[in-house]
Design an enzyme around this catalytic site. Structure first.
Site, PDB file in Angstrom:
ATOM      1  N   ARG A  31       0.816  -1.220   0.000  1.00  0.00           N
ATOM      2  CA  ARG A  31       0.000   0.000   0.000  1.00  0.00           C
ATOM      3  C   ARG A  31       0.848   1.268   0.000  1.00  0.00           C
ATOM      4  O   ARG A  31       0.495   2.267   0.628  1.00  0.00           O
ATOM      5  CB  ARG A  31      -0.960   0.024   1.194  1.00  0.00           C
ATOM      6  CG  ARG A  31      -2.073  -1.004   1.130  1.00  0.00           C
ATOM      7  CD  ARG A  31      -3.044  -0.663   0.017  1.00  0.00           C
ATOM      8  NE  ARG A  31      -4.111  -1.637  -0.063  1.00  0.00           N
ATOM      9  CZ  ARG A  31      -5.280  -1.520   0.568  1.00  0.00           C
ATOM     10  NH1 ARG A  31      -5.520  -0.489   1.319  1.00  0.00           N
ATOM     11  NH2 ARG A  31      -6.195  -2.451   0.422  1.00  0.00           N
ATOM     12  N   ARG A  44      -6.632  11.448  -6.073  1.00  0.00           N
ATOM     13  CA  ARG A  44      -7.817  10.660  -5.734  1.00  0.00           C
ATOM     14  C   ARG A  44      -9.076  11.523  -5.859  1.00  0.00           C
ATOM     15  O   ARG A  44     -10.098  11.064  -6.346  1.00  0.00           O
ATOM     16  CB  ARG A  44      -7.642  10.144  -4.300  1.00  0.00           C
ATOM     17  CG  ARG A  44      -8.823   9.463  -3.679  1.00  0.00           C
ATOM     18  CD  ARG A  44      -8.939   8.034  -4.155  1.00  0.00           C
ATOM     19  NE  ARG A  44      -9.955   7.322  -3.412  1.00  0.00           N
ATOM     20  CZ  ARG A  44     -11.256   7.402  -3.686  1.00  0.00           C
ATOM     21  NH1 ARG A  44     -11.684   8.155  -4.676  1.00  0.00           N
ATOM     22  NH2 ARG A  44     -12.119   6.702  -2.974  1.00  0.00           N
TER      23      ARG A  44
HETATM   24  O1  CP3 Z   1      -0.086  -1.516  -2.570  1.00  0.00           O
HETATM   25  C1  CP3 Z   1      -0.300  -0.593  -3.376  1.00  0.00           C
HETATM   26  O2  CP3 Z   1       0.085   0.588  -3.195  1.00  0.00           O
HETATM   27  C2  CP3 Z   1      -0.999  -0.936  -4.675  1.00  0.00           C
HETATM   28  C3  CP3 Z   1      -2.406  -0.790  -4.723  1.00  0.00           C
HETATM   29  C4  CP3 Z   1      -3.331  -1.707  -3.947  1.00  0.00           C
HETATM   30  C5  CP3 Z   1      -4.587  -1.265  -3.474  1.00  0.00           C
HETATM   31  N1  CP3 Z   1      -5.259  -2.336  -2.971  1.00  0.00           N
HETATM   32  C6  CP3 Z   1      -5.076   0.118  -3.552  1.00  0.00           C
HETATM   33  C7  CP3 Z   1      -6.189   0.548  -2.678  1.00  0.00           C
HETATM   34  C8  CP3 Z   1      -3.229  -3.065  -3.656  1.00  0.00           C
HETATM   35  C9  CP3 Z   1      -2.069  -4.032  -3.886  1.00  0.00           C
HETATM   36  C10 CP3 Z   1      -4.456  -3.456  -3.028  1.00  0.00           C
HETATM   37  C11 CP3 Z   1      -4.753  -4.834  -2.600  1.00  0.00           C
HETATM   38  C12 CP3 Z   1      -5.992  -5.119  -1.887  1.00  0.00           C
HETATM   39  N2  CP3 Z   1      -7.226  -4.555  -2.054  1.00  0.00           N
HETATM   40  C13 CP3 Z   1      -6.121  -6.154  -0.920  1.00  0.00           C
HETATM   41  C14 CP3 Z   1      -5.022  -7.099  -0.493  1.00  0.00           C
HETATM   42  C15 CP3 Z   1      -4.060  -6.466   0.452  1.00  0.00           C
HETATM   43  C16 CP3 Z   1      -4.650  -6.091   1.780  1.00  0.00           C
HETATM   44  O3  CP3 Z   1      -4.618  -4.898   2.089  1.00  0.00           O
HETATM   45  O4  CP3 Z   1      -5.125  -6.976   2.499  1.00  0.00           O
HETATM   46  C17 CP3 Z   1      -7.447  -6.141  -0.467  1.00  0.00           C
HETATM   47  C18 CP3 Z   1      -8.048  -7.070   0.574  1.00  0.00           C
HETATM   48  C19 CP3 Z   1      -8.140  -5.129  -1.207  1.00  0.00           C
HETATM   49  C20 CP3 Z   1      -9.572  -4.769  -1.120  1.00  0.00           C
HETATM   50  C21 CP3 Z   1      -9.746  -3.378  -0.657  1.00  0.00           C
HETATM   51  N3  CP3 Z   1      -9.489  -2.254  -1.410  1.00  0.00           N
HETATM   52  C22 CP3 Z   1     -10.200  -2.955   0.616  1.00  0.00           C
HETATM   53  C23 CP3 Z   1     -10.595  -3.876   1.752  1.00  0.00           C
HETATM   54  C24 CP3 Z   1     -10.215  -1.561   0.602  1.00  0.00           C
HETATM   55  C25 CP3 Z   1     -10.730  -0.661   1.695  1.00  0.00           C
HETATM   56  C26 CP3 Z   1      -9.801  -0.573   2.827  1.00  0.00           C
HETATM   57  C27 CP3 Z   1      -8.809   0.489   2.577  1.00  0.00           C
HETATM   58  O5  CP3 Z   1      -7.614   0.276   2.865  1.00  0.00           O
HETATM   59  O6  CP3 Z   1      -9.234   1.549   2.114  1.00  0.00           O
HETATM   60  C28 CP3 Z   1      -9.715  -1.144  -0.655  1.00  0.00           C
HETATM   61  C29 CP3 Z   1      -9.516   0.252  -1.125  1.00  0.00           C
HETATM   62  C30 CP3 Z   1      -8.162   0.643  -1.608  1.00  0.00           C
HETATM   63  N4  CP3 Z   1      -7.353  -0.131  -2.386  1.00  0.00           N
HETATM   64  C31 CP3 Z   1      -7.520   1.885  -1.371  1.00  0.00           C
HETATM   65  C32 CP3 Z   1      -6.282   1.838  -2.045  1.00  0.00           C
HETATM   66  C33 CP3 Z   1      -5.247   2.923  -2.130  1.00  0.00           C
HETATM   67  C34 CP3 Z   1      -8.107   3.061  -0.606  1.00  0.00           C
HETATM   68  C35 CP3 Z   1      -9.198   3.639  -1.426  1.00  0.00           C
HETATM   69  C36 CP3 Z   1      -9.238   5.147  -1.439  1.00  0.00           C
HETATM   70  O7  CP3 Z   1      -8.264   5.797  -1.821  1.00  0.00           O
HETATM   71  O8  CP3 Z   1     -10.307   5.653  -1.114  1.00  0.00           O
END
Ligand code: CP3
Length: 346
Positions: A31, A44
């Site tokens: 992340r 964003r």
């Molecule tokens: O790592 C990186 O910088 C690359 C981008 C990336 C994102 N999600 C961007 C994101 C990666 C590799 C993921 C993987 C991901 N997404 C996983 C596996 C890793 C982990 O964290 O367990 C999972 C389970 C998801 C599903 C997901 N996406 C969730 C549960 C959420 C909400 C929780 C949160 O952290 O916001 C997201 C949203 C998300 N994915 C954001 C980002 C930057 C935040 C969204 C925003 O900017 O509003």
């Protein structure tokens, strides 16, 4: 085309995946593009919806590059999300501000209606993002693609959101085992094609995120984590024999051992709960990645330094990619990230 063999400069993360060790390990952060960065929050806002950000190559490229410019990490991870796969397979995926992902929970009957790999063109913007990234990234930075593991992706498709222990998916697997197996198989086949296309577009290696691996019993871990991930690994290597793959079965505990042996991934992503003695054992059979508690990074100061030193002391003599044990949290101060990198690089 993947021109890995011809590369005359050092991509350290890729080299560790090939078994090499360094005095100071290469570092990147799960992340690393995200809400703790003011420059991310700005883009964003411009992008509107989160999926729009993922599917607009210019914007996805920009946010992927932001942490590389700021911190000079050794690897960049494609900016996207694991839930673009169910989105491409025809499920309705939304990201609700402040709440996270929402999907319409899938029923056993609906599994038959999921789109197959003919629908992969929905993800063309991702491949375009990777092509641009490989051009724009410094040559020595390893570019990582990724997907979610079938079990973790399925938990969101079934519950429609993240739940504390993914009980809805576990229940579904007992009540509708045949349908559940079919669901995981469809996700695995789709994800393998998705990863092959990421590698062909220019990704150096890929990571498979199994964030919910830790809620399964030993038998279910074998069926629902190891088996589908191994299927992905095999399908990818049928096309790209030297594909380098990191597997991250978060919180898998003792199951990390069988995951290492049976999935055939090149590198194990470790969460922070893995004991160092066990991590050293696992490292004897290949590279490991991890495993700083993101709360140590948030706390900073001596808690952060002690965490970094512990990992370097215990795992620094073997093939190691320094990382967190899970993603960085949005509240983390940027100075703490700088402190961590300085400490790791010595
Ligand atoms: O790592 C990186 O910088 C690359 C981008 C990336 C994102 N999600 C961007 C994101 C990666 C590799 C993921 C993987 C991901 N997404 C996983 C596996 C890793 C982990 O964290 O367990 C999972 C389970 C998801 C599903 C997901 N996406 C969730 C549960 C959420 C909400 C929780 C949160 O952290 O916001 C997201 C949203 C998300 N994915 C954001 C980002 C930057 C935040 C969204 C925003 O900017 O509003």
């Amino acid at each position: 085309m993947n021109k890995r063999e011809e590369i005359p400069f050092e991509r350290k993360v890729l080299n560790v995946l090939n078994g090499q060790s360094y005095d100071r390990p290469p570092i990147w952060m799960m992340r690393q593009a995200g809400r703790y960065l003011p420059e991310y929050l700005k883009i964003r806002k411009q992008a509107g919806g989160f999926l729009n950000l993922c599917y607009t190559p210019d914007l996805a490229v920009e946010v992927t590059l932001q942490p590389i410019r700021r911190f000079k990490f050794d690897a960049a991870i494609l900016f996207s999300d694991i839930l673009v796969v169910p989105d491409a397979m025809g499920r309705n995926v939304r990201f609700v501000e402040g709440e996270g992902p929402r999907l319409d929970p899938i029923t056993p009957d609906e599994i038959n209606n999921l789109k197959n790999i003919d629908a992969i063109e929905h993800l063309n913007p991702v491949f375009e993002t990777i092509e641009i990234l490989r051009e724009e990234l410094p040559k020595e930075v390893t570019l990582l693609g990724f997907c979610g593991a079938p079990w973790t992706v399925a938990t969101y498709m079934i519950a429609g959101k993240g739940t504390p222990d993914q009980a809805p998916a576990r229940l579904f697997s007992y009540e509708n085992e045949t349908a559940f197996e079919k669901l995981l198989d469809k996700i695995a086949v789709f994800s393998a094609s998705y990863l092959i296309l990421q590698l062909q577009a220019g990704a150096d290696a890929i990571q498979i995120f199994d964030s919910w691996a830790g809620v399964l019993s030993e038998k279910d871990f074998t069926k629902w984590c190891i088996k589908p991930v191994n299927k992905i690994v095999k399908l990818v290597r049928d096309v790209i024999p030297d594909a380098r793959i990191i597997g991250f079965p978060k919180s898998a505990g003792l199951n990390y051992q069988s995951y290492r042996e049976l999935t055939q991934v090149d590198c194990l992503g470790l969460d922070w709960s893995v004991p160092m003695s066990f991590a050293r054992e696992l490292q004897k059979s290949g590279a490991v990645q991890g495993n700083l508690d993101p709360m140590r990074l948030l706390a900073g100061g001596s808690a952060l330094n002690e965490g970094v030193d512990d990992i370097i002391e215990n795992l620094g003599n073997g093939p190691l990619i320094f990382n967190l044990g899970h993603g960085i949290t949005p509240q983390t101060p940027i100075e703490n990230v700088e402190q961590m990198i300085k400490r790791v690089r010595g």
